[in-house]
Design an enzyme around this catalytic site. Sequence first.
Site: not given
Length: 347
Positions: A53, A58, A83, A235-236
Amino acid sequence: MARQKRQIGNTGLDVSVLGFGGAPLGNMYRPLDDAQARETLQVAWDCGFRYFDTAPRYGYGLSERRTGDFLRSQTEPYILSTKVGRLLHRIAGDIPKDRPFVDALPFVEVYDYSYDAVMRSIEDSWQRLGLRRIDIAYIHDIGSLTHGKEDHPRLMRDAMEGGARALDELKKAGLIGAYGLGVNEWEVCLEALKSTDMDVFLLAGRYTLLEQEAQESFLPECVRRNASVVVGGAFNSGILVTGPKPGAKYDYEDAPQHILDRAQKIEQICSDHNVPLAAAAIQFPLTHPAVVSVIPGASSPRHVTQAVEWAELQIPSALWRDLRDQGLLRADVPVPGDDLLTGGDAS
């Protein structure tokens, strides 16, 4: 684990259970040279990752370029997502110094969810990637938390009536294989399902050991509609790797006290069972029947191999039972060993 695959809805696209999150390839928060970026991708490939992805955001095109350069030489099948929703424009003056992607490409992002902008965004991504196809296209960062409650209705209308229509046309023409949203809010995903038949949602940080509110309505609706979910941010933003130490990150910022307290309770139960907190974090979302893949970001080969080790670690069922008994997991979320575990066909 990474070599297992699950199908996205009714699309025929099979993604690896562990996918590669490409934000670090855009020099997120710290520079990454081309050699290390390629080595990291190569190790992921060797470990069995076949879902990659990326996004124009990015590194303002840098992650797409690096991802495409690597995948172009591969002969085995893979699934690639990128995206839409931001167009990249050339920076005429000095490059801002406060950007989250450092030493990135000299472009600035402009939000645009319209039909024409999404068509242009896909074409631009093809050029940066240098690849023949894009398998999945996500509408990126639509939602009230990103744009505010006042602007969200207008932008959501643009995205559903314009951007989603463009992606649907591209899918029907065979130019992409699936589309959906790539966001940090489950509520906007549920909103989109009311007006579209999206195939897949990349949901970051909202179905994790720390929070499972998406199970209230969104995830069951995905199961009912056979829409798939890719989990980002398992993992937030880091706290479920580092533990609740001072400066631990949650949602890209320093974790507030109530999150630190909750993470400490989860970490203690994991410790009682001699299980790394991160191993429980990466395995938990994969037990839901709507979830097809978890995509941890990686900026080094060790990050990749560590993720694989965490995903493959045997976790005693008593750990999940203790988390439920302590009210740290919702009673209605599936965990390994439950009869509810139907998380897609493995191959």
